[in-house]
Motif scaffolding. Structure first.
Motif, PDB file in Angstrom:
ATOM      1  N   PRO A 152       0.826  -1.210   0.000  1.00 59.48           N
ATOM      2  CA  PRO A 152       0.000   0.000   0.000  1.00 59.48           C
ATOM      3  C   PRO A 152       0.861   1.260   0.000  1.00 59.48           C
ATOM      4  O   PRO A 152       1.811   1.366   0.772  1.00 59.48           O
ATOM      5  CB  PRO A 152      -0.799  -0.099   1.302  1.00 59.48           C
ATOM      6  N   GLY A 153       0.557   2.185  -0.881  1.00 56.12           N
ATOM      7  CA  GLY A 153       1.271   3.448  -0.944  1.00 56.12           C
ATOM      8  C   GLY A 153       2.552   3.416  -1.747  1.00 56.12           C
ATOM      9  O   GLY A 153       3.216   4.435  -1.891  1.00 56.12           O
ATOM     10  N   LYS A 154       2.940   2.256  -2.265  1.00 54.78           N
ATOM     11  CA  LYS A 154       4.184   2.106  -3.018  1.00 54.78           C
ATOM     12  C   LYS A 154       5.351   2.804  -2.318  1.00 54.78           C
ATOM     13  O   LYS A 154       5.859   3.829  -2.786  1.00 54.78           O
ATOM     14  CB  LYS A 154       4.033   2.659  -4.432  1.00 54.78           C
ATOM     15  N   PRO A 155       5.800   2.277  -1.175  1.00 53.00           N
ATOM     16  CA  PRO A 155       6.915   2.924  -0.461  1.00 53.00           C
ATOM     17  C   PRO A 155       8.113   3.123  -1.379  1.00 53.00           C
ATOM     18  O   PRO A 155       8.376   2.312  -2.258  1.00 53.00           O
ATOM     19  CB  PRO A 155       7.239   1.931   0.658  1.00 53.00           C
ATOM     20  N   ASP A 156       8.856   4.206  -1.144  1.00 48.75           N
ATOM     21  CA  ASP A 156       9.988   4.557  -1.996  1.00 48.75           C
ATOM     22  C   ASP A 156      11.163   3.607  -1.807  1.00 48.75           C
ATOM     23  O   ASP A 156      11.867   3.284  -2.759  1.00 48.75           O
ATOM     24  CB  ASP A 156      10.420   5.992  -1.709  1.00 48.75           C
ATOM     25  N   VAL A 157      11.405   3.178  -0.570  1.00 44.35           N
ATOM     26  CA  VAL A 157      12.489   2.246  -0.256  1.00 44.35           C
ATOM     27  C   VAL A 157      11.923   1.195   0.694  1.00 44.35           C
ATOM     28  O   VAL A 157      11.284   1.541   1.688  1.00 44.35           O
ATOM     29  CB  VAL A 157      13.679   2.971   0.411  1.00 44.35           C
ATOM     30  N   VAL A 158      12.159  -0.081   0.382  1.00 41.17           N
ATOM     31  CA  VAL A 158      11.615  -1.165   1.196  1.00 41.17           C
ATOM     32  C   VAL A 158      12.723  -2.161   1.543  1.00 41.17           C
ATOM     33  O   VAL A 158      13.433  -2.636   0.661  1.00 41.17           O
ATOM     34  CB  VAL A 158      10.483  -1.903   0.448  1.00 41.17           C
ATOM     35  N   PHE A 159      12.854  -2.441   2.820  1.00 40.15           N
ATOM     36  CA  PHE A 159      13.767  -3.475   3.309  1.00 40.15           C
ATOM     37  C   PHE A 159      12.885  -4.666   3.679  1.00 40.15           C
ATOM     38  O   PHE A 159      12.276  -4.686   4.752  1.00 40.15           O
ATOM     39  CB  PHE A 159      14.550  -2.964   4.520  1.00 40.15           C
ATOM     40  N   THR A 160      12.809  -5.644   2.784  1.00 42.17           N
ATOM     41  CA  THR A 160      11.828  -6.716   2.928  1.00 42.17           C
ATOM     42  C   THR A 160      12.126  -7.641   4.106  1.00 42.17           C
ATOM     43  O   THR A 160      11.197  -8.089   4.765  1.00 42.17           O
ATOM     44  CB  THR A 160      11.737  -7.541   1.634  1.00 42.17           C
ATOM     45  N   LYS A 161      13.387  -7.943   4.377  1.00 44.82           N
ATOM     46  CA  LYS A 161      13.699  -8.907   5.440  1.00 44.82           C
ATOM     47  C   LYS A 161      13.254  -8.429   6.813  1.00 44.82           C
ATOM     48  O   LYS A 161      12.813  -9.222   7.632  1.00 44.82           O
ATOM     49  CB  LYS A 161      15.189  -9.228   5.456  1.00 44.82           C
ATOM     50  N   VAL A 162      13.381  -7.136   7.055  1.00 44.03           N
ATOM     51  CA  VAL A 162      12.978  -6.600   8.364  1.00 44.03           C
ATOM     52  C   VAL A 162      11.638  -5.872   8.301  1.00 44.03           C
ATOM     53  O   VAL A 162      11.188  -5.323   9.298  1.00 44.03           O
ATOM     54  CB  VAL A 162      14.055  -5.653   8.953  1.00 44.03           C
ATOM     55  N   ARG A 163      11.027  -5.875   7.118  1.00 41.34           N
ATOM     56  CA  ARG A 163       9.702  -5.285   6.910  1.00 41.34           C
ATOM     57  C   ARG A 163       9.662  -3.802   7.284  1.00 41.34           C
ATOM     58  O   ARG A 163       8.827  -3.358   8.065  1.00 41.34           O
ATOM     59  CB  ARG A 163       8.643  -6.083   7.659  1.00 41.34           C
ATOM     60  N   LEU A 164      10.583  -3.046   6.684  1.00 35.65           N
ATOM     61  CA  LEU A 164      10.626  -1.598   6.875  1.00 35.65           C
ATOM     62  C   LEU A 164      10.280  -0.921   5.557  1.00 35.65           C
ATOM     63  O   LEU A 164      10.913  -1.161   4.534  1.00 35.65           O
ATOM     64  CB  LEU A 164      12.021  -1.145   7.329  1.00 35.65           C
ATOM     65  N   ALA A 165       9.264  -0.058   5.595  1.00 37.46           N
ATOM     66  CA  ALA A 165       8.845   0.719   4.428  1.00 37.46           C
ATOM     67  C   ALA A 165       9.192   2.187   4.689  1.00 37.46           C
ATOM     68  O   ALA A 165       8.774   2.756   5.696  1.00 37.46           O
ATOM     69  CB  ALA A 165       7.347   0.571   4.198  1.00 37.46           C
TER      70      ALA A 165
END
Length: 149
Positions: free
Chosen positions: A47-60
């Motif tokens: 949702p919101g198409k975050p600009d930077v995403v760290f998938t392993k730690v789930r940070l948007a």
């Protein structure tokens, strides 16, 4: 406030405004990449198409423009035409909805403002790094508890 541009001039002006890969976003991404971080960009599946995403730690991470996302909106909204006041208020409401959905899905959400990046990139990167360290520690602790079972 009256719009001093014709509809075709306004259309041309608006078409040149970038929705992604802005100078501010690129500066943040370059700094993160140079420190060895790997991430996803403009994650359309979230949702919101975050600009930077760290998938392993789930940070948007959202890198928001001051005007479009209404930094300190209450102090300058009275200067806007009703259309723009509505538009930016809608953007802010949508940002809050997307952040709430992401948090409900177990994501951590950060907002980095354009003026913060322009006034000092390093403190912004340090904020992201601190959040990443906290999330990695939480994930490691959780993985340790699961391994004990």
């Amino acid at each position: 406030m009256v719009d001093n541009l014709t509809p075709s001039q306004r259309s041309l002006t608006m078409s040149r405004i970038r929705g992604r890969d802005t100078q501010v976003e690129l500066a943040v991404r370059r700094a993160l990449h140079s420190r060895g971080y790997r991430y996803r960009v403009n994650a359309a599946w979230l949702p919101g198409k975050p600009d930077v995403v760290f998938t392993k730690v789930r940070l948007a991470v959202f890198i928001d423009g001051d005007f479009w996302h209404g930094w300190s909106f209450d102090s300058w909204s009275h200067k806007l035409a009703p259309y723009w006041k509505e538009k930016i208020a809608g953007n802010r409401a949508r940002d809050q909805r997307h952040a709430a959905v992401l948090r409900a899905q177990g994501w951590s959400v950060m907002r980095i403002w354009e003026h913060d990046v322009k006034s000092g990139l390093e403190p912004c990167i340090a904020r992201i790094e601190r959040r990443l360290q906290r999330l990695r520690a939480l994930h490691a602790a959780y993985a340790g508890r699961r391994a004990e079972r």
